[in-house]
Design a protein around this motif. Structure first.
Motif, PDB file in Angstrom:
ATOM      1  N   THR A  66       0.857  -1.176   0.000  1.00  0.00           N
ATOM      2  CA  THR A  66       0.000   0.000   0.000  1.00  0.00           C
ATOM      3  C   THR A  66       0.894   1.228   0.000  1.00  0.00           C
ATOM      4  O   THR A  66       1.839   1.321   0.791  1.00  0.00           O
ATOM      5  CB  THR A  66      -0.913   0.024   1.239  1.00  0.00           C
ATOM      6  OG1 THR A  66      -1.720  -1.157   1.232  1.00  0.00           O
ATOM      7  CG2 THR A  66      -1.805   1.249   1.245  1.00  0.00           C
ATOM      8  N   LEU A  96       0.901   5.616  -0.114  1.00  0.00           N
ATOM      9  CA  LEU A  96       0.161   6.860   0.094  1.00  0.00           C
ATOM     10  C   LEU A  96       0.772   7.884  -0.848  1.00  0.00           C
ATOM     11  O   LEU A  96       1.977   8.138  -0.806  1.00  0.00           O
ATOM     12  CB  LEU A  96       0.264   7.318   1.548  1.00  0.00           C
ATOM     13  CG  LEU A  96      -0.278   6.333   2.583  1.00  0.00           C
ATOM     14  CD1 LEU A  96      -0.022   6.838   3.996  1.00  0.00           C
ATOM     15  CD2 LEU A  96      -1.749   6.063   2.356  1.00  0.00           C
ATOM     16  N   ARG A 145      -4.808   6.632  -1.032  1.00  0.00           N
ATOM     17  CA  ARG A 145      -4.289   5.313  -0.639  1.00  0.00           C
ATOM     18  C   ARG A 145      -4.358   4.442  -1.888  1.00  0.00           C
ATOM     19  O   ARG A 145      -5.424   4.288  -2.489  1.00  0.00           O
ATOM     20  CB  ARG A 145      -5.159   4.740   0.471  1.00  0.00           C
ATOM     21  CG  ARG A 145      -4.789   3.358   0.912  1.00  0.00           C
ATOM     22  CD  ARG A 145      -5.809   2.868   1.946  1.00  0.00           C
ATOM     23  NE  ARG A 145      -5.576   1.503   2.251  1.00  0.00           N
ATOM     24  CZ  ARG A 145      -4.969   1.079   3.351  1.00  0.00           C
ATOM     25  NH1 ARG A 145      -4.560   1.944   4.250  1.00  0.00           N
ATOM     26  NH2 ARG A 145      -4.775  -0.210   3.556  1.00  0.00           N
ATOM     27  N   GLU A 202      -3.570   0.707  -3.256  1.00  0.00           N
ATOM     28  CA  GLU A 202      -3.250  -0.679  -2.928  1.00  0.00           C
ATOM     29  C   GLU A 202      -2.817  -1.386  -4.212  1.00  0.00           C
ATOM     30  O   GLU A 202      -3.513  -1.316  -5.226  1.00  0.00           O
ATOM     31  CB  GLU A 202      -4.460  -1.378  -2.327  1.00  0.00           C
ATOM     32  CG  GLU A 202      -4.860  -0.774  -0.990  1.00  0.00           C
ATOM     33  CD  GLU A 202      -6.137  -1.376  -0.430  1.00  0.00           C
ATOM     34  OE1 GLU A 202      -6.369  -2.588  -0.638  1.00  0.00           O
ATOM     35  OE2 GLU A 202      -6.886  -0.621   0.198  1.00  0.00           O
TER      36      GLU A 202
END
Length: 130
Positions: free
Chosen positions: A94, A96, A105, A107
């Protein structure tokens, strides 16, 4: 006389093959920023925007975002190179990533350590509805 060897049980330490190394983390961050950069290019018509965006997405993410009108995408610019937030394994991470509407965010997944990172989910900041 037969001898049996006890099978190794689960350990709390992941194997080296399942730990994200620095090179893979950097590649994942580049993939996250590339995907969000393509996604934020909302001035383009869908016909040119979608092929660029979908190339960065997992099949599940393509299904979720297919049909999105780029004019409705609130983010218009990526503002940083992203940071690693979590890496539960060598095939999941993940990131940011900063944008003009806040931190997204991102993923990412890949089937194996040899595969390319694909975005599995793009989550906007809480203050942004998209």
């Amino acid at each position: 006389m037969s001898t049996t060897t006890a099978a190794a049980g689960p350990t709390s330490t992941p194997s080296a093959a399942d730990v994200l190394d620095d090179g893979a983390a950097d590649a994942g961050l580049q993939a996250a920023v590339g995907a969000l950069t393509a996604f934020s290019d909302r001035e383009r018509p869908y016909e040119t925007w979608w092929p660029e965006v979908s190339a960065h997405l997992s099949p599940e993410a393509r299904y979720a975002f297919e049909g999105t009108d780029p004019a409705n995408v609130r983010v218009s610019a990526v503002t940083d190179a992203g940071v690693l937030a979590a890496a539960p394994s060598a095939t999941q991470m993940t990131a940011l990533v900063g944008t003009d509407v806040g931190q997204y965010r991102v993923e990412l997944i890949r089937q194996s350590v040899e595969d390319t990172w694909l975005v599995h989910a793009l989550t906007p900041p809480p203050s942004s509805p998209r």
